[in-house]
Design a protein around this motif. Sequence first.
Motif, PDB file in Angstrom:
ATOM      1  N   ASP A  51      -3.513  -5.745   5.416  1.00 17.73           N
ATOM      2  CA  ASP A  51      -4.843  -5.196   5.127  1.00 17.73           C
ATOM      3  C   ASP A  51      -4.942  -3.738   5.598  1.00 17.73           C
ATOM      4  N   ARG A  52      -4.413  -3.452   6.789  1.00 18.90           N
ATOM      5  CA  ARG A  52      -4.446  -2.071   7.298  1.00 18.90           C
ATOM      6  C   ARG A  52      -3.593  -1.159   6.423  1.00 18.90           C
ATOM      7  N   ALA A  53      -2.440  -1.664   6.009  1.00 13.29           N
ATOM      8  CA  ALA A  53      -1.560  -0.876   5.133  1.00 13.29           C
ATOM      9  C   ALA A  53      -2.250  -0.596   3.797  1.00 13.29           C
ATOM     10  N   LEU A  54      -2.936  -1.606   3.253  1.00 12.00           N
ATOM     11  CA  LEU A  54      -3.674  -1.401   2.000  1.00 12.00           C
ATOM     12  C   LEU A  54      -4.798  -0.386   2.183  1.00 12.00           C
ATOM     13  N   ARG A  59      -4.847   2.071   4.374  1.00 10.27           N
ATOM     14  CA  ARG A  59      -4.206   3.399   4.461  1.00 10.27           C
ATOM     15  C   ARG A  59      -3.783   3.882   3.074  1.00 10.27           C
ATOM     16  N   LEU A  60      -3.246   2.968   2.274  1.00 11.60           N
ATOM     17  CA  LEU A  60      -2.838   3.323   0.915  1.00 11.60           C
ATOM     18  C   LEU A  60      -4.052   3.770   0.089  1.00 11.60           C
ATOM     19  N   ALA A  61      -5.145   3.031   0.191  1.00 13.71           N
ATOM     20  CA  ALA A  61      -6.369   3.391  -0.546  1.00 13.71           C
ATOM     21  C   ALA A  61      -6.860   4.769  -0.117  1.00 13.71           C
ATOM     22  N   THR A  62      -6.822   5.038   1.194  1.00  9.49           N
ATOM     23  CA  THR A  62      -7.234   6.349   1.705  1.00  9.49           C
ATOM     24  C   THR A  62      -6.313   7.437   1.166  1.00  9.49           C
ATOM     25  N   SER A  63      -5.025   7.174   1.168  1.00  4.79           N
ATOM     26  CA  SER A  63      -4.059   8.145   0.649  1.00  4.79           C
ATOM     27  C   SER A  63      -4.294   8.417  -0.835  1.00  4.79           C
ATOM     28  N   VAL A  64      -4.572   7.375  -1.597  1.00  4.52           N
ATOM     29  CA  VAL A  64      -4.825   7.536  -3.028  1.00  4.52           C
ATOM     30  C   VAL A  64      -6.089   8.357  -3.253  1.00  4.52           C
ATOM     31  N   ARG A  65      -7.152   8.084  -2.478  1.00  6.52           N
ATOM     32  CA  ARG A  65      -8.390   8.878  -2.601  1.00  6.52           C
ATOM     33  C   ARG A  65      -8.126  10.333  -2.255  1.00  6.52           C
TER      34      ARG A  65
END
Length: 95
Positions: free
Chosen positions: A18-21, A23-29
């Motif tokens: 969940d934390r990795a997802l 972080r990924l969502a933040t990176s994509v934004r």
Amino acid sequence: MSETKLEEGLATAADRFDRALARLATSVRDLNTRLQRHQRMEVDTQRLVHERARLATELDKTAARAKRLDDSAHEVSRRLVVAMETVRAVLEKAE
């Protein structure tokens, strides 16, 4: 391995996932924001390139017009000198 340890391991893995997802969502934004900024800069750059070309053309036309005006001023000055010399010559003959 006991069932409790397995559940704890799964819960830990799920939390990490969940934390990795997140972080990924933040990176994509963040990437999307940077891409939008980049696209705006590209549009602004193209607008500036077109404006520069327009101004360069305008400057060339203005420089050509200034040269024509300068040439005309020299011709008018030359003709005035000729006219003054002619008037002076006529006045000298009249004396």
